[in-house]
Design an enzyme around this catalytic site. Structure first.
Site, PDB file in Angstrom:
ATOM      1  N   LYS A 130     -33.310  14.942 -68.452  1.00 36.80           N
ATOM      2  CA  LYS A 130     -33.317  16.034 -67.064  1.00 36.80           C
ATOM      3  C   LYS A 130     -31.733  15.433 -65.836  1.00 36.80           C
ATOM      4  N   CYS A 166     -46.880  24.653 -54.438  1.00 34.87           N
ATOM      5  CA  CYS A 166     -46.830  22.818 -55.240  1.00 34.87           C
ATOM      6  C   CYS A 166     -47.445  22.378 -54.046  1.00 34.87           C
ATOM      7  N   MET A 167     -47.311  21.908 -52.654  1.00 34.21           N
ATOM      8  CA  MET A 167     -47.502  20.486 -51.797  1.00 34.21           C
ATOM      9  C   MET A 167     -48.611  21.146 -50.324  1.00 34.21           C
ATOM     10  N   MET A 216     -49.669  18.480 -58.899  1.00 28.77           N
ATOM     11  CA  MET A 216     -50.553  19.063 -58.909  1.00 28.77           C
ATOM     12  C   MET A 216     -51.534  19.529 -59.533  1.00 28.77           C
ATOM     13  N   GLY A 224     -43.388  17.393 -55.893  1.00 29.74           N
ATOM     14  CA  GLY A 224     -42.678  18.125 -57.553  1.00 29.74           C
ATOM     15  C   GLY A 224     -40.712  18.517 -56.979  1.00 29.74           C
ATOM     16  N   GLN A 225     -40.695  19.033 -55.805  1.00 37.83           N
ATOM     17  CA  GLN A 225     -39.482  19.392 -56.038  1.00 37.83           C
ATOM     18  C   GLN A 225     -38.245  17.918 -54.908  1.00 37.83           C
TER      19      GLN A 225
HETATM   20  N1  LIG Z   1     -39.588  17.697 -66.285  1.00 37.13           N
HETATM   21  C1  LIG Z   1     -40.282  18.655 -65.485  1.00 37.13           C
HETATM   22  N2  LIG Z   1     -40.700  17.927 -64.282  1.00 37.13           N
HETATM   23  C2  LIG Z   1     -40.969  18.053 -62.935  1.00 37.13           C
HETATM   24  C3  LIG Z   1     -40.874  19.543 -62.754  1.00 37.13           C
HETATM   25  C4  LIG Z   1     -40.719  20.603 -64.349  1.00 37.13           C
HETATM   26  O1  LIG Z   1     -40.680  21.510 -63.906  1.00 37.13           O
HETATM   27  N3  LIG Z   1     -40.213  20.050 -65.278  1.00 37.13           N
HETATM   28  N4  LIG Z   1     -41.123  19.940 -61.757  1.00 37.13           N
HETATM   29  C5  LIG Z   1     -42.228  19.072 -60.494  1.00 37.13           C
HETATM   30  C6  LIG Z   1     -42.824  19.792 -59.467  1.00 37.13           C
HETATM   31  S1  LIG Z   1     -41.562  21.050 -58.318  1.00 37.13           S
HETATM   32  C7  LIG Z   1     -44.029  20.164 -59.742  1.00 37.13           C
HETATM   33  S2  LIG Z   1     -44.520  20.677 -58.852  1.00 37.13           S
HETATM   34  C8  LIG Z   1     -44.367  18.448 -60.022  1.00 37.13           C
HETATM   35  C9  LIG Z   1     -45.887  18.428 -61.028  1.00 37.13           C
HETATM   36  O2  LIG Z   1     -45.476  17.413 -62.010  1.00 37.13           O
HETATM   37  P1  LIG Z   1     -47.333  17.153 -62.326  1.00 37.13           P
HETATM   38  O3  LIG Z   1     -48.507  17.968 -61.851  1.00 37.13           O
HETATM   39  O4  LIG Z   1     -47.348  16.007 -63.346  1.00 37.13           O
HETATM   40  O5  LIG Z   1     -47.232  18.241 -63.549  1.00 37.13           O
HETATM   41  P2  LIG Z   1     -48.317  19.478 -64.267  1.00 37.13           P
HETATM   42  O6  LIG Z   1     -47.652  19.818 -65.126  1.00 37.13           O
HETATM   43  O7  LIG Z   1     -47.660  20.281 -63.420  1.00 37.13           O
HETATM   44  O8  LIG Z   1     -49.785  19.613 -63.632  1.00 37.13           O
HETATM   45  C10 LIG Z   1     -50.010  18.461 -65.188  1.00 37.13           C
HETATM   46  C11 LIG Z   1     -51.485  17.721 -64.949  1.00 37.13           C
HETATM   47  O9  LIG Z   1     -52.963  18.917 -64.045  1.00 37.13           O
HETATM   48  C12 LIG Z   1     -53.617  18.019 -64.546  1.00 37.13           C
HETATM   49  N5  LIG Z   1     -54.486  18.779 -64.110  1.00 37.13           N
HETATM   50  C13 LIG Z   1     -55.614  19.977 -64.658  1.00 37.13           C
HETATM   51  N6  LIG Z   1     -56.209  20.457 -64.242  1.00 37.13           N
HETATM   52  C14 LIG Z   1     -56.797  19.354 -62.609  1.00 37.13           C
HETATM   53  C15 LIG Z   1     -57.746  19.411 -62.420  1.00 37.13           C
HETATM   54  O10 LIG Z   1     -58.633  19.856 -61.874  1.00 37.13           O
HETATM   55  N7  LIG Z   1     -58.058  18.609 -61.458  1.00 37.13           N
HETATM   56  C16 LIG Z   1     -56.824  17.049 -61.488  1.00 37.13           C
HETATM   57  N8  LIG Z   1     -57.454  16.790 -60.730  1.00 37.13           N
HETATM   58  N9  LIG Z   1     -56.116  17.363 -62.284  1.00 37.13           N
HETATM   59  C17 LIG Z   1     -55.808  18.404 -63.311  1.00 37.13           C
HETATM   60  C18 LIG Z   1     -54.074  17.629 -65.966  1.00 37.13           C
HETATM   61  O11 LIG Z   1     -54.597  16.552 -65.884  1.00 37.13           O
HETATM   62  C19 LIG Z   1     -52.475  16.885 -65.473  1.00 37.13           C
HETATM   63  O12 LIG Z   1     -52.444  15.797 -65.967  1.00 37.13           O
HETATM   64  O13 LIG Z   1     -43.510  17.686 -61.345  1.00 37.13           O
HETATM   65  C20 LIG Z   1     -41.655  17.412 -60.599  1.00 37.13           C
HETATM   66  N10 LIG Z   1     -41.563  17.340 -62.074  1.00 37.13           N
HETATM   67  N1  LIG Z   2     -48.103  28.657 -64.226  1.00 33.58           N
HETATM   68  C1  LIG Z   2     -47.705  28.085 -63.658  1.00 33.58           C
HETATM   69  N2  LIG Z   2     -46.538  28.502 -62.710  1.00 33.58           N
HETATM   70  C2  LIG Z   2     -46.945  27.769 -61.167  1.00 33.58           C
HETATM   71  C3  LIG Z   2     -46.922  26.136 -61.379  1.00 33.58           C
HETATM   72  C4  LIG Z   2     -48.069  25.716 -62.659  1.00 33.58           C
HETATM   73  O1  LIG Z   2     -48.046  24.276 -62.440  1.00 33.58           O
HETATM   74  N3  LIG Z   2     -48.238  26.663 -63.791  1.00 33.58           N
HETATM   75  N4  LIG Z   2     -46.654  25.635 -60.150  1.00 33.58           N
HETATM   76  C5  LIG Z   2     -45.556  25.888 -59.292  1.00 33.58           C
HETATM   77  C6  LIG Z   2     -44.700  25.342 -58.729  1.00 33.58           C
HETATM   78  S1  LIG Z   2     -45.288  23.797 -57.979  1.00 33.58           S
HETATM   79  C7  LIG Z   2     -43.901  25.131 -57.938  1.00 33.58           C
HETATM   80  S2  LIG Z   2     -42.651  24.266 -57.395  1.00 33.58           S
HETATM   81  C8  LIG Z   2     -43.169  26.426 -58.846  1.00 33.58           C
HETATM   82  C9  LIG Z   2     -41.900  26.732 -59.174  1.00 33.58           C
HETATM   83  O2  LIG Z   2     -41.136  27.449 -58.895  1.00 33.58           O
HETATM   84  P1  LIG Z   2     -39.546  28.017 -58.968  1.00 33.58           P
HETATM   85  O3  LIG Z   2     -39.028  27.913 -57.616  1.00 33.58           O
HETATM   86  O4  LIG Z   2     -39.562  29.973 -59.055  1.00 33.58           O
HETATM   87  O5  LIG Z   2     -38.846  27.808 -59.801  1.00 33.58           O
HETATM   88  P2  LIG Z   2     -37.430  27.558 -60.007  1.00 33.58           P
HETATM   89  O6  LIG Z   2     -37.000  27.582 -61.434  1.00 33.58           O
HETATM   90  O7  LIG Z   2     -37.017  26.258 -59.690  1.00 33.58           O
HETATM   91  O8  LIG Z   2     -36.925  28.312 -59.345  1.00 33.58           O
HETATM   92  C10 LIG Z   2     -35.617  27.968 -58.872  1.00 33.58           C
HETATM   93  C11 LIG Z   2     -34.419  29.150 -58.907  1.00 33.58           C
HETATM   94  O9  LIG Z   2     -33.425  28.882 -57.685  1.00 33.58           O
HETATM   95  C12 LIG Z   2     -32.298  28.759 -58.538  1.00 33.58           C
HETATM   96  N5  LIG Z   2     -31.560  28.502 -58.207  1.00 33.58           N
HETATM   97  C13 LIG Z   2     -30.790  26.898 -58.504  1.00 33.58           C
HETATM   98  N6  LIG Z   2     -30.096  25.895 -57.478  1.00 33.58           N
HETATM   99  C14 LIG Z   2     -30.229  27.157 -56.472  1.00 33.58           C
HETATM  100  C15 LIG Z   2     -29.368  27.151 -55.017  1.00 33.58           C
HETATM  101  O10 LIG Z   2     -28.116  26.313 -54.978  1.00 33.58           O
HETATM  102  N7  LIG Z   2     -29.103  28.432 -54.522  1.00 33.58           N
HETATM  103  C16 LIG Z   2     -30.381  29.459 -55.038  1.00 33.58           C
HETATM  104  N8  LIG Z   2     -30.235  30.366 -53.742  1.00 33.58           N
HETATM  105  N9  LIG Z   2     -30.122  29.783 -56.297  1.00 33.58           N
HETATM  106  C17 LIG Z   2     -30.381  28.073 -56.804  1.00 33.58           C
HETATM  107  C18 LIG Z   2     -32.496  28.860 -60.084  1.00 33.58           C
HETATM  108  O11 LIG Z   2     -31.705  29.528 -60.941  1.00 33.58           O
HETATM  109  C19 LIG Z   2     -33.784  29.233 -60.060  1.00 33.58           C
HETATM  110  O12 LIG Z   2     -33.951  30.794 -61.013  1.00 33.58           O
HETATM  111  O13 LIG Z   2     -43.948  27.526 -59.750  1.00 33.58           O
HETATM  112  C20 LIG Z   2     -45.055  27.663 -59.299  1.00 33.58           C
HETATM  113  N10 LIG Z   2     -45.441  27.874 -60.749  1.00 33.58           N
HETATM  114  S1  SF4 Z   3     -34.340  12.553 -60.266  1.00 37.00           S
HETATM  115 FE1  SF4 Z   3     -36.325  13.487 -61.764  1.00 37.00          FE
HETATM  116  S2  SF4 Z   3     -35.364  15.429 -62.851  1.00 37.00           S
HETATM  117 FE2  SF4 Z   3     -33.535  13.477 -61.651  1.00 37.00          FE
HETATM  118  S3  SF4 Z   3     -33.711  11.490 -63.530  1.00 37.00           S
HETATM  119 FE3  SF4 Z   3     -34.462  11.328 -62.158  1.00 37.00          FE
HETATM  120  S4  SF4 Z   3     -36.970  11.483 -63.074  1.00 37.00           S
HETATM  121 FE4  SF4 Z   3     -35.229  12.888 -63.997  1.00 37.00          FE
HETATM  122 MO   LIG Z   4     -43.662  21.641 -57.932  1.00 38.88          MO
END
Ligand SMILES: Nc1nc2c(c(=O)[nH]1)N[C@H]1C(S)=C(S)[C@@H](COP(=O)(O)OP(=O)(O)OC[C@H]3O[C@@H](n4cnc5c(=O)[nH]c(N)nc54)[C@H](O)[C@@H]3O)O[C@H]1N2
Ligand SMILES: Nc1nc2c(c(=O)[nH]1)N[C@H]1C(S)=C(S)[C@@H](COP(=O)(O)OP(=O)(O)OC[C@H]3O[C@@H](n4cnc5c(=O)[nH]c(N)nc54)[C@H](O)[C@@H]3O)O[C@H]1N2
Ligand code: SF4
Ligand SMILES: [Mo]
Length: 807
Positions: free
Chosen positions: A89, A173-174, A348, A385-386
């Site tokens: 990415k 998220c956090m 998460m 995450g973010q």
């Molecule tokens: N490629 C990529 N990277 C990202 C993001 C992305 O959208 N894409 N998003 C970023 C963001 S905002 C976030 S928050 C992070 C998320 O990063 P992660 O938390 O690593 O990813 P997820 O896919 O949300 O969650 C997957 C994990 O949830 C665990 N899980 C499910 N149920 C339970 C439970 O009951 N208890 C416990 N302890 N674990 C459980 C599973 O074991 C699995 O490993 O990733 C960040 N990095």
């Molecule tokens: N089912 C499911 N849902 C989840 C989660 C999950 O594990 N499972 N995880 C949750 C978590 S941890 C997270 S962090 C959220 C993330 O959820 P969102 O925050 O809704 O996801 P993003 O796709 O990151 O949305 C960011 C938006 O900002 C826009 N954007 C990018 N750059 C800029 C900028 O500079 N300015 C403006 N104004 N816009 C911009 C992008 O086009 C995008 O539409 O999702 C949550 N929802």
């Molecule tokens: S900040 Fe995250 S998404 Fe960007 S290069 Fe590093 S590991 Fe990949």
């Molecule tokens: Mo997140």
């Protein structure tokens, strides 16, 4: 077990060191080969630093600009975080700017259609909405806001509008990590840093998948092993993921039972006397929860703690969690050893949990109890995450109860400090917190007569129409209620944008100045490098322009106690009318906002350096403290005397201790079942999450051809046995249905991850298959963070000949 070469291939990190495969972006947004910086660069490409736009790891990239366009991106060799590496990415981050359908004009819904309007009109409409009904006007923001943007938004709401109606997506998220840190140490954010990964002997993942979500960070550990170092990797997880492939042990547990596992480890440490008595006696107080729960809880003696743990024998924990008793013993053996350094990571799995605060407390507790704390490599570390969930949400305080620098609106002293720094009349800041995310959207999706007292939401840098849980109820419902007005600032036409009443086109990433704060307390800065497309404008400008409009309309809150505009930005002693976009770039607004914000960082010892120091550095980890020679020193290990300038009394000093005695709180929480579990009607667990190639709702990464092609659509990951039982084949489209909503998607048998029997997994990046129609909005009582990781669903084979979503 995978080795590093294979890992690098999978996550495309090796590419960053191979000049030939470096990408240049042509006019059509297609990648081509490009020389590296410093390796025979063509002289017309100008390179500059920026943090990656995507995850909380916070890698730095070098951005190559030619002819007003980002033409190349390379890993930054001089950045500590990534030392030149990038994941797939980061490597393609430049292309996120160049999707064909960038938003370029403000749009207003008229007769059901979004039509172009001018900026002046757009800003005036927002100001009128706020003027007409200040109490019903809310901002919904993001951990992807830059620090100055979040600061400006927070000031607009807390100092200006006075209703505290601002909350961010980071609530999803956090939030549970925050309440976990607050209830344990009295202050938010991890004590350790990424160097822990270079020093640990054991790395324990408590339900996160860093091989896909924090790949460059995870590679640091995998790298050590390829060099022949001994590092034991253990994955505690509810499904086998790519991370599992690198781990010596993968312990699969039943959803929600992590509390029992943590208690099982603590039980054995206490029972066997292998806990660190000296550490506990010096640095900890025991706590149990109250009803209703609070961050302070109530005191508990060691004997009571021991008694409470007594039922968590390895055999009972096995019965609850499905993890073998011998493996619970193995974990307790490791924590019982003083000669090892143990780092725990989570994300998460532990935060999106209706007992999220509790499981965060328990994992900190296992480390405190065993003394695996405060030495490099010995750390409980929650990953963010973010890219700026820490920087913008947790530090700037853009939560409904927060003020900058860890202050809160409910504390009279804190309000006084903030009123002083903002030069506000006494009593301006409202002591009542605004609504947390789920509540906010519920009130927006409920008619006014039925208590839905939020009538306008301004969404910035987030896509709630796709990412909120239970979207049918929390989001879609609002679109049918007259009088509910949705404003969205975004860069592409997302699900939220398409449902909006007013759309503002935003500048993104290196189209504007910015600052992010990553997972290890590292504050990073970058400069604008290219112009945004069309009429797209900075989010911070949008906020200031609305504030000014309100000021001009006579909204009293937009002035400080001396009658000056809240965003009185000056240069050479003179005010600059930055609300007029023609003057926005006459001065570095980011620098001015940051210098103002920086004053808040002292209260909780989160000291930030002057802006200029971040211009020079590849980020600095707070507290950053000025030295006698005028230089600025960052802190890697908080609370530890050997590194943290504020820990002066003892080897470890929890100087924001809840109990005001420099001790941390060591909690007991019982295991409790989740709010919804599979039953006869809805027999499967649904877990949702992410994949390596895509960023959240896919708005950016689905427009990057390389990433879109690598993972073009969503799927339902299913166990082989279940597939056989249901008689579904790989690729067959099925209907997934929960009590809240249904969707159709193809089955991928033991796809990238392997869910155990009875559980399925769906990623949420695909806007054509919105899994959040099915998810549950039940949340943790303290953090208010919803649980996206588990709800009950049924899966049906689709009757032949039907296409499209089921609902
Ligand atoms: N490629 C990529 N990277 C990202 C993001 C992305 O959208 N894409 N998003 C970023 C963001 S905002 C976030 S928050 C992070 C998320 O990063 P992660 O938390 O690593 O990813 P997820 O896919 O949300 O969650 C997957 C994990 O949830 C665990 N899980 C499910 N149920 C339970 C439970 O009951 N208890 C416990 N302890 N674990 C459980 C599973 O074991 C699995 O490993 O990733 C960040 N990095
Ligand atoms: N089912 C499911 N849902 C989840 C989660 C999950 O594990 N499972 N995880 C949750 C978590 S941890 C997270 S962090 C959220 C993330 O959820 P969102 O925050 O809704 O996801 P993003 O796709 O990151 O949305 C960011 C938006 O900002 C826009 N954007 C990018 N750059 C800029 C900028 O500079 N300015 C403006 N104004 N816009 C911009 C992008 O086009 C995008 O539409 O999702 C949550 N929802
Ligand atoms: S900040 Fe995250 S998404 Fe960007 S290069 Fe590093 S590991 Fe990949
Ligand atoms: Mo997140």
């Amino acid at each position: 077990m995978m080795d590093r070469r294979e890992f690098l291939r999978c996550s495309a990190m090796g590419a960053a060191t191979v000049a030939a495969s470096r990408l240049a972006l042509g006019k059509d947004g297609v990648a081509a080969a490009q020389a590296a910086p410093g390796a025979g660069i063509t002289s017309d490409v100008v390179w500059n630093k920026a943090p990656c736009r995507f995850c909380g790891t916070g890698c730095h990239v070098q951005v190559g600009v030619r002819g007003g366009r980002v033409v190349a991106v390379a890993g930054d060799q001089s950045a500590d975080v990534n030392k030149g590496l990038l994941c797939v990415k980061g490597y393609h981050v430049g292309l996120a700017l160049y999707g064909r359908d960038r938003l370029t004009k403000p749009l207003l819904r008229r007769n059901g259609k979004l039509e172009p309007i001018g900026w002046d009109e757009a800003i005036a409409i927002i100001a009128r909405r706020a003027m007409q009904s200040p109490a019903g006007f809310a901002l919904y923001g993001s951990g992807q806001w830059t620090i100055p943007e979040g600061y400006a938004a927070n000031k607009l709401v807390k100092a200006g509008l006075g209703n505290n109606q601002i909350d961010p997506n980071a609530r999803l998220c956090m939030a549970s990590a925050v309440t976990g840190f607050l209830s344990t140490y009295g202050v938010d954010e991890p004590a350790g840093c990424y160097e822990d990964l270079d020093r640990c002997d054991v790395l324990l993942m408590w339900g996160n998948n860093p091989a896909e979500m924090h790949p460059v960070l995870f590679s640091r550990v995998v790298d050590r092993r390829s060099k022949g170092e001994q590092v034991l990797l253990i994955d505690l997880t509810t499904r086998r993921t790519r991370t599992s492939a690198f781990c010596q042990h993968t312990l699969v547990f039943k959803p929600n039972t992590d509390l029992a596992i943590a208690n099982g480890i603590a039980h054995l440490l206490v029972e066997r006397g292998t806990f660190d008595r000296a550490f506990v006696d010096r640095f900890c107080n025991f706590r149990k929860r109250t009803e209703p729960p609070t961050l302070e809880g109530q005191p508990m003696s060691f004997e009571e703690y021991k008694t409470a743990l007594a039922e968590y024998t390895p055999e009972r924990v096995e019965a609850i969690s499905g993890v073998a008793a011998k493996d619970i013993r193995m974990l307790a053996d490791l924590f019982g050893r003083r000669d090892l350094r143990i780092t725990s990571l989570w994300c998460m799995g532990m935060n999106q949990h209706t007992r999220g605060t509790a499981i965060n407390d328990l994992v900190h507790g296992v480390h405190l109890l065993s003394g695996h704390f405060g030495k490099p490599g010995d750390a409980p570390t929650s990953l963010t995450g973010q890219p700026s969930a820490c920087g913008t949400v947790r530090e700037v305080g853009t939560l409904a109860h927060g003020l900058p620098g860890g202050l809160v609106v409910t504390n009279a002293e804190h309000r006084k400090e903030a009123e002083h720094l903002w030069n506000l009349p006494a009593g301006r800041i409202n002591p009542k917190p605004g609504y947390h995310t789920v509540d906010l959207w519920k009130r927006f999706s409920t008619p006014k007569e039925q208590g839905g007292d939020i009538d306008t939401i301004w969404v910035m840098v987030t896509n709630p129409g796709q990412s909120l849980p239970n979207t049918n109820e929390l989001f879609d419902a609002s679109r049918k209620i007259p009088g509910k007005f949705l404003i969205v600032s975004d860069v592409y036409p997302t699900a939220t944008v398409r449902a909006a009443d007013l759309v503002l086109p935003s500048a993104m990433w290196v189209e504007k100045n910015g600052m992010f704060g990553n997972s290890e307390r590292r504050t990073q800065q970058w400069f604008k490098m290219v112009e945004p497309p069309g009429e797209a404008r900075d989010d911070a400008w949008q906020i200031i322009a609305v504030a000014r409009k309100l000021h001009d309309m006579g909204f009293a809150g937009m002035k400080d106690k001396d009658g000056r505009f809240l965003f009185d930005i000056r240069k050479d002693g003179k005010g600059v009318p930055v609300w007029d976009y023609r003057h926005y770039h006459d001065v570095n607004v980011d620098e001015q906002l940051f210098e103002e914000y920086r004053e808040f960082s002292r209260f909780k010892h989160k000291d930030l350096a002057p802006y200029r120091e971040y211009v020079k550095a590849r980020g600095l980890r707070w507290p950053v403290v000025e030295q006698p020679d005028g230089s600025w020193r960052e802190t890697r290990f908080r609370f530890a005397r050997f590194d943290d300038p504020y820990a002066t009394k003892d080897e470890i000093q929890f100087y924001h201790s809840v109990t005001k005695d420099d001790r941390a709180l060591l909690w007991f929480h019982p295991y409790e079942p989740p709010p919804e579990s599979p039953d006869a009607e809805y027999p499967f667990w649904l877990c949702t999450g992410r994949v390596l190639e895509h960023w959240h709702t896919g708005s950016l990464t689905m427009r990057i051809p390389q990433l879109q092609r690598a993972m073009p659509q969503s799927y339902l990951e299913m166990n082989r046995e279940d597939a056989r039982r249901l008689g579904v084949g790989d690729g067959e489209v099925v209907i997934l249905e929960s009590r809240r909503g249904a969707l159709e998607l193809p089955v991928w048998i033991e796809g990238r991850g392997a869910p155990p029997a009875g559980t399925v997994f769906v990623p949420f990046f695909d806007e054509t298959v919105m899994v959040n129609r099915a998810t549950l909005e039940a949340y943790d009582p303290l953090s208010k963070q919803p649980d996206y990781k588990k709800c009950a669903v049924k899966i049906r084979r689709k009757p032949q000949g039907k296409r499209g979503e089921a609902r």
